[in-house]
Design an enzyme around this catalytic site. Sequence first.
Site, short mmCIF file in Angstrom:
data_model
loop_
_atom_site.label_atom_id
_atom_site.label_comp_id
_atom_site.label_asym_id
_atom_site.label_seq_id
_atom_site.Cartn_x
_atom_site.Cartn_y
_atom_site.Cartn_z
N SER A 152 -63.79 -33.71 55.18
CA SER A 152 -64.79 -34.57 55.83
C SER A 152 -66.13 -34.34 55.15
O SER A 152 -66.39 -33.23 54.66
CB SER A 152 -64.90 -34.21 57.31
OG SER A 152 -66.07 -34.81 57.86
N TYR A 167 -65.86 -27.76 64.00
CA TYR A 167 -65.07 -28.76 63.26
C TYR A 167 -65.43 -28.72 61.79
O TYR A 167 -64.55 -28.69 60.92
CB TYR A 167 -65.33 -30.16 63.85
CG TYR A 167 -64.70 -31.30 63.07
CD1 TYR A 167 -63.34 -31.61 63.21
CD2 TYR A 167 -65.47 -32.06 62.20
CE1 TYR A 167 -62.78 -32.65 62.49
CE2 TYR A 167 -64.91 -33.11 61.48
CZ TYR A 167 -63.56 -33.40 61.63
OH TYR A 167 -63.00 -34.44 60.92
P1 NDP Z 1 -56.84 -39.82 64.76
O1 NDP Z 1 -57.24 -39.02 65.94
O2 NDP Z 1 -57.01 -41.30 64.81
O3 NDP Z 1 -55.34 -39.49 64.36
C1 NDP Z 1 -54.97 -38.14 64.21
C2 NDP Z 1 -53.56 -38.04 63.68
O4 NDP Z 1 -53.27 -36.65 63.47
C3 NDP Z 1 -52.53 -38.58 64.66
O5 NDP Z 1 -51.51 -39.21 63.91
C4 NDP Z 1 -51.98 -37.31 65.32
O6 NDP Z 1 -50.61 -37.40 65.68
C5 NDP Z 1 -52.09 -36.33 64.17
N1 NDP Z 1 -52.13 -34.93 64.61
C6 NDP Z 1 -53.11 -34.29 65.28
N2 NDP Z 1 -52.77 -33.01 65.51
C7 NDP Z 1 -51.54 -32.84 64.96
C8 NDP Z 1 -50.65 -31.75 64.85
N3 NDP Z 1 -50.95 -30.55 65.39
N4 NDP Z 1 -49.47 -31.93 64.20
C9 NDP Z 1 -49.16 -33.12 63.65
N5 NDP Z 1 -49.96 -34.21 63.73
C10 NDP Z 1 -51.14 -34.06 64.38
O7 NDP Z 1 -57.69 -39.22 63.56
P2 NDP Z 1 -58.21 -39.87 62.18
O8 NDP Z 1 -57.22 -40.80 61.63
O9 NDP Z 1 -59.59 -40.34 62.38
O10 NDP Z 1 -58.31 -38.55 61.30
C11 NDP Z 1 -57.39 -38.24 60.27
C12 NDP Z 1 -57.98 -37.11 59.43
O11 NDP Z 1 -59.23 -37.55 58.87
C13 NDP Z 1 -58.30 -35.83 60.23
O12 NDP Z 1 -58.02 -34.71 59.43
C14 NDP Z 1 -59.80 -35.95 60.47
O13 NDP Z 1 -60.39 -34.70 60.68
C15 NDP Z 1 -60.24 -36.59 59.17
N6 NDP Z 1 -61.53 -37.27 59.23
C16 NDP Z 1 -61.74 -38.34 60.07
C17 NDP Z 1 -62.96 -38.98 60.10
C18 NDP Z 1 -63.24 -40.13 61.00
O14 NDP Z 1 -64.41 -40.55 61.07
N7 NDP Z 1 -62.26 -40.72 61.67
C19 NDP Z 1 -64.07 -38.54 59.22
C20 NDP Z 1 -63.74 -37.43 58.37
C21 NDP Z 1 -62.52 -36.84 58.37
P3 NDP Z 1 -50.06 -37.81 67.17
O15 NDP Z 1 -50.90 -38.95 67.66
O16 NDP Z 1 -48.65 -38.18 66.90
O17 NDP Z 1 -50.19 -36.60 68.04
#
Ligand code: NDP
Length: 262
Positions: A152, A167
């Site tokens: 990020s 975070y």
């Molecule tokens: P979302 O909350 O929209 O989606 C998160 C995803 O991660 C879901 O598919 C969820 O699965 C999965 N997940 C969470 N915890 C686990 C776990 N313990 N094991 C397996 N799967 C897990 O997040 P984003 O799409 O926004 O974020 C994706 C990545 O991008 C993250 O690493 C986030 O930190 C990073 N990021 C996001 C930003 C943003 O502005 N959105 C900015 C910078 C970085 P399920 O629903 O099946 O539980």
Amino acid sequence: MTAFDIKTLPNNLNGQVALVTGASRGIGRAIAIKLAELGANVVVNYNGSAAAAAEVVAAIKALGNGAQAVAIQADVSSVADADRLVAETVKAFGRLDVLVNNAGVFRGGLTDQLPLDDYHKLVGANIHGVYYTTRAAIPAIADGGAIINISSVVSKTAIPGFPNAAYSATKGFVDALTRGVAAELSPRKIRVNTVSPGPTSSDMINSLDQQTVDQLAQSTFFKRLGTPEDIAEAVAFLAVPRSGAWFTGQNLVSAGGATFSL
Ligand code: NDP
């Protein structure tokens, strides 16, 4: 010594196998679909969102380009689940070429007020999840493959008025792990890089209050949130053997120039 010719490298992912963690929703979903569009067979990892993961698998099969997909449940913060996820990937498709460590959670709050349970969730998914999955994948991933870790922009910047030190620190771990593993895997020509999204429209961002979401959108040069598809393009660039060939240990910032002058 024969001169290296980049044009001999594939400009797609045909015949490759990609594992995308947290691919049921948001950025991971877009990455899984993009890698499949480029020809990869994809493992759609999810934790709790089984129906959403099944929809991603259906969307990939509907592309009609021959790309296959399977959904595999695994909580990457569990070492046993991460080991099983990689083993089931190889069982499903016979190999592993591209690992995208995307799964992550967000919990914001002042350091002395963030509930410890939230801190442990951050560490579990964002640190242990990336480490356990990488650790499991290293013996399995094919020489010449790629690992892309989703970090990020906040791993390198703090935002006054938007407290998220814990975070941000988990993403600092991701940046450092990327550089170290890139060096370790260089003899096998495995490229290891980070993509750092700025604020991107997904459940993670959209669960914040509207004023904060608007401010985050205004923090980019283009005055909008990124889309999951924006981020997926950056991941694809690094994953494809030709475009990604000369990148390892690097951090590709995909953030619309976000400066965070909130
Ligand atoms: P979302 O909350 O929209 O989606 C998160 C995803 O991660 C879901 O598919 C969820 O699965 C999965 N997940 C969470 N915890 C686990 C776990 N313990 N094991 C397996 N799967 C897990 O997040 P984003 O799409 O926004 O974020 C994706 C990545 O991008 C993250 O690493 C986030 O930190 C990073 N990021 C996001 C930003 C943003 O502005 N959105 C900015 C910078 C970085 P399920 O629903 O099946 O539980």
